[in-house]
Design a protein around this motif. Sequence first.
Motif, PDB file in Angstrom:
ATOM      1  N   GLY A   1      35.734  10.494   7.989  1.00  7.61           N
ATOM      2  CA  GLY A   1      35.103  11.610   7.820  1.00  7.61           C
ATOM      3  C   GLY A   1      35.619  12.933   7.226  1.00  7.61           C
ATOM      4  N   LYS A   2      35.774  14.153   7.812  1.00  4.05           N
ATOM      5  CA  LYS A   2      36.495  15.085   6.039  1.00  4.05           C
ATOM      6  C   LYS A   2      36.967  16.243   7.217  1.00  4.05           C
ATOM      7  CE  LYS A   2      35.218  17.652   2.592  1.00  4.05           C
ATOM      8  NZ  LYS A   2      33.575  18.291   2.010  1.00  4.05           N
ATOM      9  N   ASP A   3      38.063  16.353   6.827  1.00  2.15           N
ATOM     10  CA  ASP A   3      38.685  17.617   7.142  1.00  2.15           C
ATOM     11  C   ASP A   3      38.330  19.110   6.291  1.00  2.15           C
ATOM     12  OD1 ASP A   3      40.493  19.685   7.915  1.00  2.15           O
ATOM     13  OD2 ASP A   3      42.380  18.334   7.542  1.00  2.15           O
TER      14      ASP A   3
ATOM     15  N   GLU B   1      29.237  12.129  -0.667  1.00  2.05           N
ATOM     16  CA  GLU B   1      31.598  11.412  -0.348  1.00  2.05           C
ATOM     17  C   GLU B   1      31.005   9.884   0.228  1.00  2.05           C
ATOM     18  OE1 GLU B   1      32.508  16.235   1.234  1.00  2.05           O
ATOM     19  OE2 GLU B   1      30.827  14.820   2.202  1.00  2.05           O
ATOM     20  N   GLU B   2      30.275   9.483   1.110  1.00  4.32           N
ATOM     21  CA  GLU B   2      30.690   8.608   1.838  1.00  4.32           C
ATOM     22  C   GLU B   2      30.638   7.346   0.807  1.00  4.32           C
ATOM     23  OE1 GLU B   2      29.461   5.434   5.558  1.00  4.32           O
ATOM     24  OE2 GLU B   2      28.478   7.586   5.498  1.00  4.32           O
ATOM     25  N   LEU B   3      29.919   7.149   0.554  1.00  2.00           N
ATOM     26  CA  LEU B   3      29.648   6.465  -0.385  1.00  2.00           C
ATOM     27  C   LEU B   3      31.012   6.315  -1.959  1.00  2.00           C
ATOM     28  CD1 LEU B   3      28.143   4.309  -2.030  1.00  2.00           C
ATOM     29  CD2 LEU B   3      26.864   5.949  -3.282  1.00  2.00           C
ATOM     30  N   SER B   4      31.635   7.517  -2.095  1.00  3.00           N
ATOM     31  CA  SER B   4      32.426   7.559  -3.245  1.00  3.00           C
ATOM     32  C   SER B   4      33.470   7.034  -2.623  1.00  3.00           C
ATOM     33  CB  SER B   4      32.788   8.989  -3.553  1.00  3.00           C
ATOM     34  OG  SER B   4      33.240   8.917  -3.968  1.00  3.00           O
ATOM     35  N   ALA B   5      33.771   7.258  -1.774  1.00  3.11           N
ATOM     36  CA  ALA B   5      35.430   6.646  -0.629  1.00  3.11           C
ATOM     37  C   ALA B   5      35.159   5.219  -0.463  1.00  3.11           C
ATOM     38  CB  ALA B   5      34.875   8.034   0.807  1.00  3.11           C
TER      39      ALA B   5
ATOM     40  N   SER C   1      41.432  21.246   4.442  1.00  2.02           N
ATOM     41  CA  SER C   1      41.594  21.053   3.530  1.00  2.02           C
ATOM     42  C   SER C   1      41.491  20.068   2.614  1.00  2.02           C
ATOM     43  CB  SER C   1      42.598  19.724   3.535  1.00  2.02           C
ATOM     44  OG  SER C   1      42.398  18.514   4.270  1.00  2.02           O
ATOM     45  N   GLY C   2      39.919  19.348   2.644  1.00  2.00           N
ATOM     46  CA  GLY C   2      39.118  18.816   2.248  1.00  2.00           C
ATOM     47  C   GLY C   2      39.369  17.347   2.142  1.00  2.00           C
ATOM     48  N   ARG C   3      39.908  17.443   3.211  1.00  2.00           N
ATOM     49  CA  ARG C   3      40.742  15.407   2.471  1.00  2.00           C
ATOM     50  C   ARG C   3      39.557  14.697   3.405  1.00  2.00           C
ATOM     51  NH1 ARG C   3      46.523  15.100   4.250  1.00  2.00           N
ATOM     52  NH2 ARG C   3      46.560  12.821   3.287  1.00  2.00           N
ATOM     53  N   ILE C   4      39.435  13.286   2.837  1.00  2.00           N
ATOM     54  CA  ILE C   4      38.535  12.097   3.586  1.00  2.00           C
ATOM     55  C   ILE C   4      39.288  11.575   3.945  1.00  2.00           C
ATOM     56  CG2 ILE C   4      36.760  11.073   3.608  1.00  2.00           C
ATOM     57  CD1 ILE C   4      35.287  12.150   0.875  1.00  2.00           C
TER      58      ILE C   4
END
Length: 76
Positions: free
Chosen positions: A15-17, A59-63, A20-23
């Motif tokens: 998930g993404k906060d 975003e998920e792929l990148s993480a 803060s933009g943190r994953i």
Amino acid sequence: MTSKQQTGPGIGELGKDAASGRIGVVMGKVGGRAQMRPVRGGVEWDALPGNVVALKAREELSARLAVRNGNSRVGL
């Protein structure tokens, strides 16, 4: 009747906060806060549950790729 209320990611999901933009990975919910841990591990942080949103596909792929690359560097 269908509900139009969006729900955030569940425990154990990425998930993404949004504040803060943190994953991170949603670890649980305690005291009205969602607890999240960085994808590569580390210290958890608290986020407001309403700020925890599902990741976009990119975003998920990148993480997931960052974790995979980190693991390959240490031989896992």
